[in-house]
Design a protein around this motif. Structure first.
Motif, short mmCIF file in Angstrom:
data_model
loop_
_atom_site.label_atom_id
_atom_site.label_comp_id
_atom_site.label_asym_id
_atom_site.label_seq_id
_atom_site.Cartn_x
_atom_site.Cartn_y
_atom_site.Cartn_z
N LEU A 15 5.67 50.15 52.15
CA LEU A 15 5.45 49.04 53.07
C LEU A 15 6.30 47.83 52.68
O LEU A 15 6.94 47.21 53.53
CB LEU A 15 3.97 48.66 53.10
CG LEU A 15 3.60 47.41 53.89
CD1 LEU A 15 3.96 47.59 55.37
CD2 LEU A 15 2.14 47.08 53.70
N ILE A 16 6.32 47.50 51.40
CA ILE A 16 7.12 46.37 50.93
C ILE A 16 8.60 46.61 51.22
O ILE A 16 9.30 45.71 51.70
CB ILE A 16 6.88 46.12 49.43
CG1 ILE A 16 5.42 45.71 49.20
CG2 ILE A 16 7.85 45.07 48.89
CD1 ILE A 16 5.00 45.72 47.74
N ARG A 17 9.07 47.82 50.94
CA ARG A 17 10.47 48.15 51.24
C ARG A 17 10.77 47.99 52.72
O ARG A 17 11.77 47.38 53.11
CB ARG A 17 10.79 49.58 50.80
CG ARG A 17 12.25 49.94 51.07
CD ARG A 17 12.50 51.40 51.21
NE ARG A 17 11.64 51.95 52.25
CZ ARG A 17 11.32 53.23 52.36
NH1 ARG A 17 11.77 54.10 51.48
NH2 ARG A 17 10.55 53.66 53.32
N ASP A 18 9.91 48.52 53.57
CA ASP A 18 10.13 48.45 55.02
C ASP A 18 10.12 47.00 55.51
O ASP A 18 10.96 46.61 56.34
CB ASP A 18 9.10 49.28 55.77
CG ASP A 18 9.24 50.77 55.52
OD1 ASP A 18 10.29 51.20 54.98
OD2 ASP A 18 8.30 51.51 55.85
N LEU A 19 9.19 46.20 55.02
CA LEU A 19 9.15 44.79 55.40
C LEU A 19 10.41 44.06 54.96
O LEU A 19 10.99 43.29 55.72
CB LEU A 19 7.91 44.11 54.80
CG LEU A 19 6.57 44.46 55.44
CD1 LEU A 19 5.43 43.94 54.57
CD2 LEU A 19 6.48 43.91 56.85
N ALA A 20 10.83 44.30 53.72
CA ALA A 20 12.03 43.66 53.20
C ALA A 20 13.25 44.01 54.06
O ALA A 20 14.05 43.14 54.40
CB ALA A 20 12.26 44.04 51.75
N GLN A 21 13.37 45.27 54.42
CA GLN A 21 14.52 45.69 55.23
C GLN A 21 14.51 45.00 56.58
O GLN A 21 15.55 44.53 57.05
CB GLN A 21 14.54 47.20 55.39
CG GLN A 21 14.90 47.92 54.11
CD GLN A 21 14.91 49.43 54.26
OE1 GLN A 21 14.54 49.97 55.29
NE2 GLN A 21 15.33 50.10 53.22
N ARG A 22 13.37 44.92 57.21
CA ARG A 22 13.28 44.28 58.52
C ARG A 22 13.58 42.79 58.42
O ARG A 22 14.33 42.24 59.23
CB ARG A 22 11.91 44.50 59.14
CG ARG A 22 11.69 45.94 59.57
CD ARG A 22 10.28 46.27 59.98
NE ARG A 22 9.73 45.33 60.93
CZ ARG A 22 8.43 45.26 61.21
NH1 ARG A 22 7.57 46.05 60.62
NH2 ARG A 22 7.99 44.38 62.09
N ILE A 23 12.99 42.14 57.45
CA ILE A 23 13.14 40.69 57.30
C ILE A 23 14.57 40.32 56.90
O ILE A 23 15.19 39.45 57.50
CB ILE A 23 12.11 40.14 56.30
CG1 ILE A 23 10.69 40.29 56.89
CG2 ILE A 23 12.42 38.69 55.92
CD1 ILE A 23 9.57 40.13 55.88
N TRP A 24 15.06 40.96 55.85
CA TRP A 24 16.40 40.62 55.34
C TRP A 24 17.48 40.87 56.38
O TRP A 24 18.40 40.07 56.51
CB TRP A 24 16.69 41.43 54.07
CG TRP A 24 16.14 40.80 52.83
CD1 TRP A 24 14.83 40.71 52.47
CD2 TRP A 24 16.88 40.21 51.77
NE1 TRP A 24 14.70 40.10 51.26
CE2 TRP A 24 15.95 39.78 50.80
CE3 TRP A 24 18.23 40.00 51.55
CZ2 TRP A 24 16.35 39.14 49.63
CZ3 TRP A 24 18.61 39.38 50.38
CH2 TRP A 24 17.67 38.95 49.44
N ARG A 25 17.40 41.98 57.09
CA ARG A 25 18.45 42.31 58.05
C ARG A 25 18.47 41.38 59.26
O ARG A 25 19.50 41.25 59.92
CB ARG A 25 18.32 43.77 58.48
CG ARG A 25 18.74 44.71 57.38
CD ARG A 25 18.68 46.16 57.81
NE ARG A 25 19.19 47.00 56.73
CZ ARG A 25 18.61 48.13 56.34
NH1 ARG A 25 17.50 48.57 56.94
NH2 ARG A 25 19.13 48.84 55.36
N VAL A 26 17.37 40.73 59.55
CA VAL A 26 17.33 39.77 60.65
C VAL A 26 17.78 38.39 60.19
O VAL A 26 18.56 37.73 60.89
CB VAL A 26 15.91 39.70 61.26
CG1 VAL A 26 15.78 38.53 62.22
CG2 VAL A 26 15.56 41.01 61.96
N HIS A 27 17.32 37.94 59.04
CA HIS A 27 17.48 36.54 58.66
C HIS A 27 18.64 36.23 57.72
O HIS A 27 19.14 35.10 57.74
CB HIS A 27 16.17 36.03 58.06
CG HIS A 27 15.06 36.03 59.05
ND1 HIS A 27 14.96 35.09 60.05
CD2 HIS A 27 14.02 36.89 59.23
CE1 HIS A 27 13.90 35.36 60.79
NE2 HIS A 27 13.32 36.44 60.32
#
Length: 67
Positions: A15-27
């Motif tokens: 879950l942490i990995r998936d959240l990081a990927q979504r957040i980092w790739r957008v911002h």
């Protein structure tokens, strides 16, 4: 609706990995570029890196949970 703060366990690593990927790739690409984002995600947020951080280095991650 209620919100709680929960200390992450090794079971939360995907879950942490998936959240990081979504957040980092957008911002972050406008700030540091796409290549640097991918490098940072691989270095700090891969399954292996997160497991090492939590289990060997004592890193604590917190999750905001909505109920």
């Amino acid at each position: 609706m209620s919100i709680t703060l929960e200390q992450a366990t090794p079971g939360h690593i995907p879950l942490i990995r998936d959240l990081a990927q979504r957040i980092w790739r957008v911002h972050y690409p406008p700030i540091i570029g796409k290549e640097q984002v991918e490098y940072m995600l691989d270095r700090n947020y891969s399954l292996e890196a997160l497991q090492r951080q939590m289990e060997a280095e004592g890193q604590i991650f917190w999750l905001v949970m909505e109920h």
